[in-house]
Each structure stands twice: as C-alpha cells, then as structure tokens.
Design a protein around this motif. Structure first.
Motif, PDB file in Angstrom:
ATOM      1  N   TYR A   1       0.796  -1.212   0.000  1.00 45.77           N
ATOM      2  CA  TYR A   1       0.000   0.000   0.000  1.00 45.77           C
ATOM      3  C   TYR A   1       0.835   1.273   0.000  1.00 45.77           C
ATOM      4  O   TYR A   1       0.287   2.365   0.052  1.00 45.77           O
ATOM      5  CB  TYR A   1      -0.938  -0.009   1.209  1.00 45.77           C
ATOM      6  CG  TYR A   1      -1.756  -1.287   1.300  1.00 45.77           C
ATOM      7  CD1 TYR A   1      -2.760  -1.553   0.368  1.00 45.77           C
ATOM      8  CD2 TYR A   1      -1.513  -2.228   2.295  1.00 45.77           C
ATOM      9  CE1 TYR A   1      -3.496  -2.723   0.434  1.00 45.77           C
ATOM     10  CE2 TYR A   1      -2.252  -3.401   2.364  1.00 45.77           C
ATOM     11  CZ  TYR A   1      -3.235  -3.639   1.428  1.00 45.77           C
ATOM     12  OH  TYR A   1      -3.976  -4.800   1.487  1.00 45.77           O
ATOM     13  N   SER A   2       2.138   1.136  -0.077  1.00 47.91           N
ATOM     14  CA  SER A   2       2.995   2.326  -0.055  1.00 47.91           C
ATOM     15  C   SER A   2       2.936   3.032  -1.417  1.00 47.91           C
ATOM     16  O   SER A   2       2.753   2.409  -2.454  1.00 47.91           O
ATOM     17  CB  SER A   2       4.444   1.942   0.259  1.00 47.91           C
ATOM     18  OG  SER A   2       5.033   1.273  -0.845  1.00 47.91           O
TER      19      SER A   2
ATOM     20  N   CYS B   1      -3.325   5.746  -4.241  1.00 50.60           N
ATOM     21  CA  CYS B   1      -2.802   5.534  -2.895  1.00 50.60           C
ATOM     22  C   CYS B   1      -3.718   6.181  -1.847  1.00 50.60           C
ATOM     23  O   CYS B   1      -4.043   5.572  -0.836  1.00 50.60           O
ATOM     24  CB  CYS B   1      -1.388   6.104  -2.807  1.00 50.60           C
ATOM     25  SG  CYS B   1      -0.438   5.519  -1.416  1.00 50.60           S
ATOM     26  N   ARG B   2      -4.134   7.410  -2.102  1.00 55.01           N
ATOM     27  CA  ARG B   2      -5.056   8.100  -1.176  1.00 55.01           C
ATOM     28  C   ARG B   2      -6.346   7.302  -1.007  1.00 55.01           C
ATOM     29  O   ARG B   2      -6.811   7.082   0.105  1.00 55.01           O
ATOM     30  CB  ARG B   2      -5.389   9.503  -1.682  1.00 55.01           C
ATOM     31  CG  ARG B   2      -4.406  10.571  -1.318  1.00 55.01           C
ATOM     32  CD  ARG B   2      -4.947  11.971  -1.575  1.00 55.01           C
ATOM     33  NE  ARG B   2      -5.537  12.161  -2.892  1.00 55.01           N
ATOM     34  CZ  ARG B   2      -4.855  12.481  -3.989  1.00 55.01           C
ATOM     35  NH1 ARG B   2      -3.547  12.634  -3.938  1.00 55.01           N
ATOM     36  NH2 ARG B   2      -5.476  12.659  -5.148  1.00 55.01           N
TER      37      ARG B   2
ATOM     38  N   ASN C   1      -5.912   3.822   0.727  1.00 56.06           N
ATOM     39  CA  ASN C   1      -5.621   3.973   2.151  1.00 56.06           C
ATOM     40  C   ASN C   1      -6.826   4.471   2.930  1.00 56.06           C
ATOM     41  O   ASN C   1      -6.973   4.159   4.110  1.00 56.06           O
ATOM     42  CB  ASN C   1      -4.370   4.820   2.369  1.00 56.06           C
ATOM     43  CG  ASN C   1      -3.118   4.023   2.070  1.00 56.06           C
ATOM     44  OD1 ASN C   1      -2.980   2.876   2.515  1.00 56.06           O
ATOM     45  ND2 ASN C   1      -2.215   4.585   1.288  1.00 56.06           N
ATOM     46  N   LYS C   2      -7.730   5.225   2.284  1.00 57.43           N
ATOM     47  CA  LYS C   2      -8.999   5.601   2.925  1.00 57.43           C
ATOM     48  C   LYS C   2      -9.795   4.362   3.253  1.00 57.43           C
ATOM     49  O   LYS C   2     -10.317   4.202   4.340  1.00 57.43           O
ATOM     50  CB  LYS C   2      -9.829   6.490   1.987  1.00 57.43           C
ATOM     51  CG  LYS C   2      -9.550   7.932   2.038  1.00 57.43           C
ATOM     52  CD  LYS C   2     -10.603   8.657   1.209  1.00 57.43           C
ATOM     53  CE  LYS C   2     -10.049   9.848   0.540  1.00 57.43           C
ATOM     54  NZ  LYS C   2     -11.017  10.469  -0.391  1.00 57.43           N
TER      55      LYS C   2
ATOM     56  N   ARG D   1      -8.732   1.325   3.595  1.00 58.93           N
ATOM     57  CA  ARG D   1      -8.051   0.509   4.607  1.00 58.93           C
ATOM     58  C   ARG D   1      -8.271   1.069   6.008  1.00 58.93           C
ATOM     59  O   ARG D   1      -8.431   0.307   6.947  1.00 58.93           O
ATOM     60  CB  ARG D   1      -6.552   0.444   4.310  1.00 58.93           C
ATOM     61  CG  ARG D   1      -6.249  -0.416   3.103  1.00 58.93           C
ATOM     62  CD  ARG D   1      -4.772  -0.569   2.849  1.00 58.93           C
ATOM     63  NE  ARG D   1      -4.100  -1.186   3.978  1.00 58.93           N
ATOM     64  CZ  ARG D   1      -3.034  -0.676   4.594  1.00 58.93           C
ATOM     65  NH1 ARG D   1      -2.500   0.443   4.186  1.00 58.93           N
ATOM     66  NH2 ARG D   1      -2.483  -1.299   5.615  1.00 58.93           N
ATOM     67  N   THR D   2      -8.282   2.386   6.154  1.00 51.62           N
ATOM     68  CA  THR D   2      -8.450   2.967   7.490  1.00 51.62           C
ATOM     69  C   THR D   2      -9.908   2.944   7.953  1.00 51.62           C
ATOM     70  O   THR D   2     -10.178   2.950   9.148  1.00 51.62           O
ATOM     71  CB  THR D   2      -7.915   4.409   7.560  1.00 51.62           C
ATOM     72  OG1 THR D   2      -8.556   5.198   6.566  1.00 51.62           O
ATOM     73  CG2 THR D   2      -6.415   4.429   7.350  1.00 51.62           C
TER      74      THR D   2
END
Length: 178
Positions: free
Chosen positions: A81-82, A168-169, A172-173, A175-176
């Motif tokens: 996810y980086s 990526c943004r 990661n949204k 995932r969080t």
C-alpha cells in the motif's frame, strides 16, 4: 551468457513479437502456430522447445514481466500500500503498455489478473482462507489492475505520479475505514 542461450532469447522474443503483431490483425483464436513460426522465421522445434501453445507464449510473457518486477525491486514488496510500490506498479505497466493493452483486448485480462493475484500471494505467504488481510489484498489487486487498465486504455493522459497518488489516497482511505 553463452551463445545458445542468447540465440534462444532471440527466438523467444521473435515468437512473442510476432504473436503480438498477428494479434493486431486477427483474433488469437484465428492465429496458428504455423503462422507464428513462419512470420518469426523460427523452426517449429524452437517454438515447442519454449512453449506448449500460443497461449503459453502470452502466459510466459506475463510471468517473465512479473519476475523481472520482483528482481528489480529495491524495497520490501510486502509494502503493497505504499506510494513507492503503487507508483512502481504504474510505471511497470506503462513500460509494457503495448503488451498489457493487447493482452486485455485479446481476452487475456482475466489471466493477467490471476497472475497478479498469484504474484502477490507468493509475496504475502500463507494466509488463512477467511483472513480479512487476504480479502484486503485481493481488493487491492483488483482495484490496482482495473485502475491501471483504464489509465492505459485511455492513453495514459495523467502522469503516473498523479494517478498513483490518487490511487494511494483512495486505497488507504478504504483501509483505514475498515
């Protein structure tokens, strides 16, 4: 590298390039091995020494590209996810955009996605069948594949850095939030 190995690499490249050239003119199902070897100017034995079928040529190409991706990695590939990994994925797909688009258009998109799944499974190692981590990984791979293919098919109008940052943004949204 010895001369036989160099010659075999040239034969494989010629077969692959010829198959993709033929795929621009006709459907994969209409292409014969005879056409491939005639246009590639290689012996039938050379074809079958390297491949079992014309589909195997495509599968071998996908696997070779993924192996090259792994070998050239200068970071831990488990950092899925980086931004660095995601950008590198976009750059790699762009490097092979002609192949990727042709594979997709010839009906090999599902095969490409399955190979991406297997590639990431080999990096992630054994996961429990009902692990949420496993589902996250498959969602990531599917989203990445679809985003990259839409980007390639639309002509790569946005810079890969921009589209990778967007991806990526968004990933990661998700995932969080879960």
């Amino acid at each position: 590298m010895d001369k036989r190995r160099e010659a075999n690499i040239r034969v494989k490249k010629s077969i692959t390039e010829t198959l993709f050239s033929l795929m621009k003119r006709k459907n994969l199902s209409e292409i014969t091995v005879t056409e491939i070897i005639r246009e590639a100017d290689v012996a039938r034995a050379s074809f079958y020494r390297n491949y079992t079928s014309k589909e195997d040529v495509l599968l071998t190409l996908i696997r070779d590209i993924l192996n090259q991706f792994r070998e050239e990695a200068d970071y831990d590939l488990e950092e899925y996810y980086s931004y660095h990994h995601i950008l590198r994925c976009f750059q790699y797909f762009k490097r092979y955009d002609g192949y990727m688009v042709d594979l997709y258009r010839s009906g090999f998109g599902t095969t490409l996605l399955e190979e991406l799944n297997q590639f990431h499974e080999s990096i992630a190692g054994t996961m429990k069948a009902h692990s949420t981590t496993r589902y996250h990984l498959y969602m990531f791979i599917g989203a990445l594949y679809n985003t990259v293919m839409v980007w390639l098919l639309s002509g790569e109008k946005e810079p890969e850095e921009e589209i990778a940052a967007l991806f990526c943004r968004e990933i990661n949204k998700v995932r969080t939030e879960s």
